[in-house]
Design a protein around this motif. Structure first.
Motif, PDB file in Angstrom:
ATOM      1  N   HIS A   1      64.718 -10.050 -42.938  1.00  0.00           N
ATOM      2  CA  HIS A   1      64.695 -11.159 -41.678  1.00  0.00           C
ATOM      3  C   HIS A   1      65.834 -11.766 -41.771  1.00  0.00           C
ATOM      4  O   HIS A   1      65.478 -12.807 -42.632  1.00  0.00           O
TER       5      HIS A   1
ATOM      6  N   LYS B   1      70.688 -17.282 -34.035  1.00  0.00           N
ATOM      7  CA  LYS B   1      70.110 -16.209 -33.882  1.00  0.00           C
ATOM      8  C   LYS B   1      69.240 -15.574 -34.757  1.00  0.00           C
ATOM      9  O   LYS B   1      69.347 -16.000 -36.071  1.00  0.00           O
TER      10      LYS B   1
ATOM     11  N   ARG C   1      67.867 -11.824 -36.680  1.00  0.00           N
ATOM     12  CA  ARG C   1      68.287 -10.574 -36.830  1.00  0.00           C
ATOM     13  C   ARG C   1      67.433  -9.638 -37.785  1.00  0.00           C
ATOM     14  O   ARG C   1      67.321 -10.504 -38.730  1.00  0.00           O
ATOM     15  N   ARG C   2      66.613  -8.520 -37.630  1.00  0.00           N
ATOM     16  CA  ARG C   2      66.109  -7.736 -38.621  1.00  0.00           C
ATOM     17  C   ARG C   2      67.199  -6.707 -38.725  1.00  0.00           C
ATOM     18  O   ARG C   2      67.295  -5.684 -37.980  1.00  0.00           O
TER      19      ARG C   2
END
Length: 287
Positions: free
Chosen positions: A137, A143, A145-146
């Motif tokens: 992660h 933002k 994001r994974r």
């Protein structure tokens, strides 16, 4: 040697840390347990202008269960997770591998996310993340994001993390019913980085083998259920595809031999666990 001069920022929130990364970009480095980064600093292999300490951020202290995975934030030390009740039930592969990570003293300070950020191709924690198809992660000011573990590791100590991002957490999928796992490694001494480490995951449809210490990143391959000479052939092809090289610790041939032998052992052990024939996840081996 001593580190090059740097500024030190003790972040009190994730936003503090992300703002520092936004301002300083590639000149800033996150530090948590410091077990990987401090030796790099002392040898002046890295010379950040700013160190951002995230170990006192309360939001990064507690592992949590989320959507079938154990999410481990950046401030969780290896020893804390190893002592977590139910770890061997929920994540038997990680429970089997963690005692091979460094020593008691380093596990008491080191964090799991720090090992993932360091991205040493021989390290056990990234290997298990790839074997279990976990996620990283990442977060910056704008933002979250994974990233799948298999794509996060881009080479030897190289990752997909951008300069303004921090690893906020890593997520390991929990053990599923009917799935078996096993881990084994060979090193010069217990606690050293592995010459070769293998992690296996077997379920009713396929066998998955992840290997560390051979390629420039932990690498996994999926097989159908194989045995006998078919398994030997598959492991031999995988061993060659990893592109082993000679170094001070081992020859390429020795590493390929270990992939074949350790790979078979962990796959067979994981298959036994999946069938319920044994509960043992760590394969005894010499180090």
């Amino acid at each position: 040697m001593k580190p090059a001069p740097f500024a030190y920022l003790r972040a009190t929130s994730v936003d503090d840390a992300l703002e520092a990364l936004r301002q300083h970009g590639p000149e800033a480095r996150i530090i948590a347990g410091g077990q990987s980064l401090m030796p790099m600093l002392n040898m002046r292999l890295t010379k950040p202008a700013v160190l951002v300490d995230v170990m006192r951020i309360p939001a990064l202290k507690e592992p949590r269960l989320d959507k079938g995975a154990l999410v481990i934030p950046a401030g969780v030390r290896q020893a804390i997770l190893l002592d977590r009740p139910g770890l061997a039930r929920d994540l038997p592969l990680l429970a089997a591998a963690l005692p091979w990570v460094g020593h008691i003293q380093t596990r008491a300070r080191g964090t799991l996310c720090g090992s993932v950020a360091h991205a040493d191709p021989s390290a056990e924690i990234p290997l298990c993340l790839v074997a279990l198809q976990g996620e990283v992660h990442l977060r910056n000011r704008r933002k979250v994001r994974r990233v799948a573990a298999e794509t996060f590791f881009a080479g030897m100590m190289v990752t997909d993390r951008a300069d303004d991002e921090m690893i906020e957490a890593i997520a390991y999928p929990l053990r599923r019913e009917g799935t078996g796992t096993a881990f084994a490694e060979i090193g010069r001494r217990h606690g050293d980085y592995a010459i070769v480490a293998c992690a296996a995951v077997v379920d009713g449809t396929q066998m998955r083998l992840a290997v560390g210490g051979v390629a420039d990143r932990p690498t996994a391959r999926d097989f159908p259920h194989l045995d006998g000479s078919a398994l030997d052939d598959a492991l031999n092809a995988f061993a060659w595809d990893l592109g082993a090289g000679d170094d001070l610790h081992a020859t390429a041939r020795y590493r390929r031999d270990l992939v074949r032998s350790l790979g078979r052992r962990v796959l067979e052990q994981a298959a036994k666990v999946a069938r319920g024939d044994t509960h043992q996840e760590a394969v005894p081996c010499h180090s």
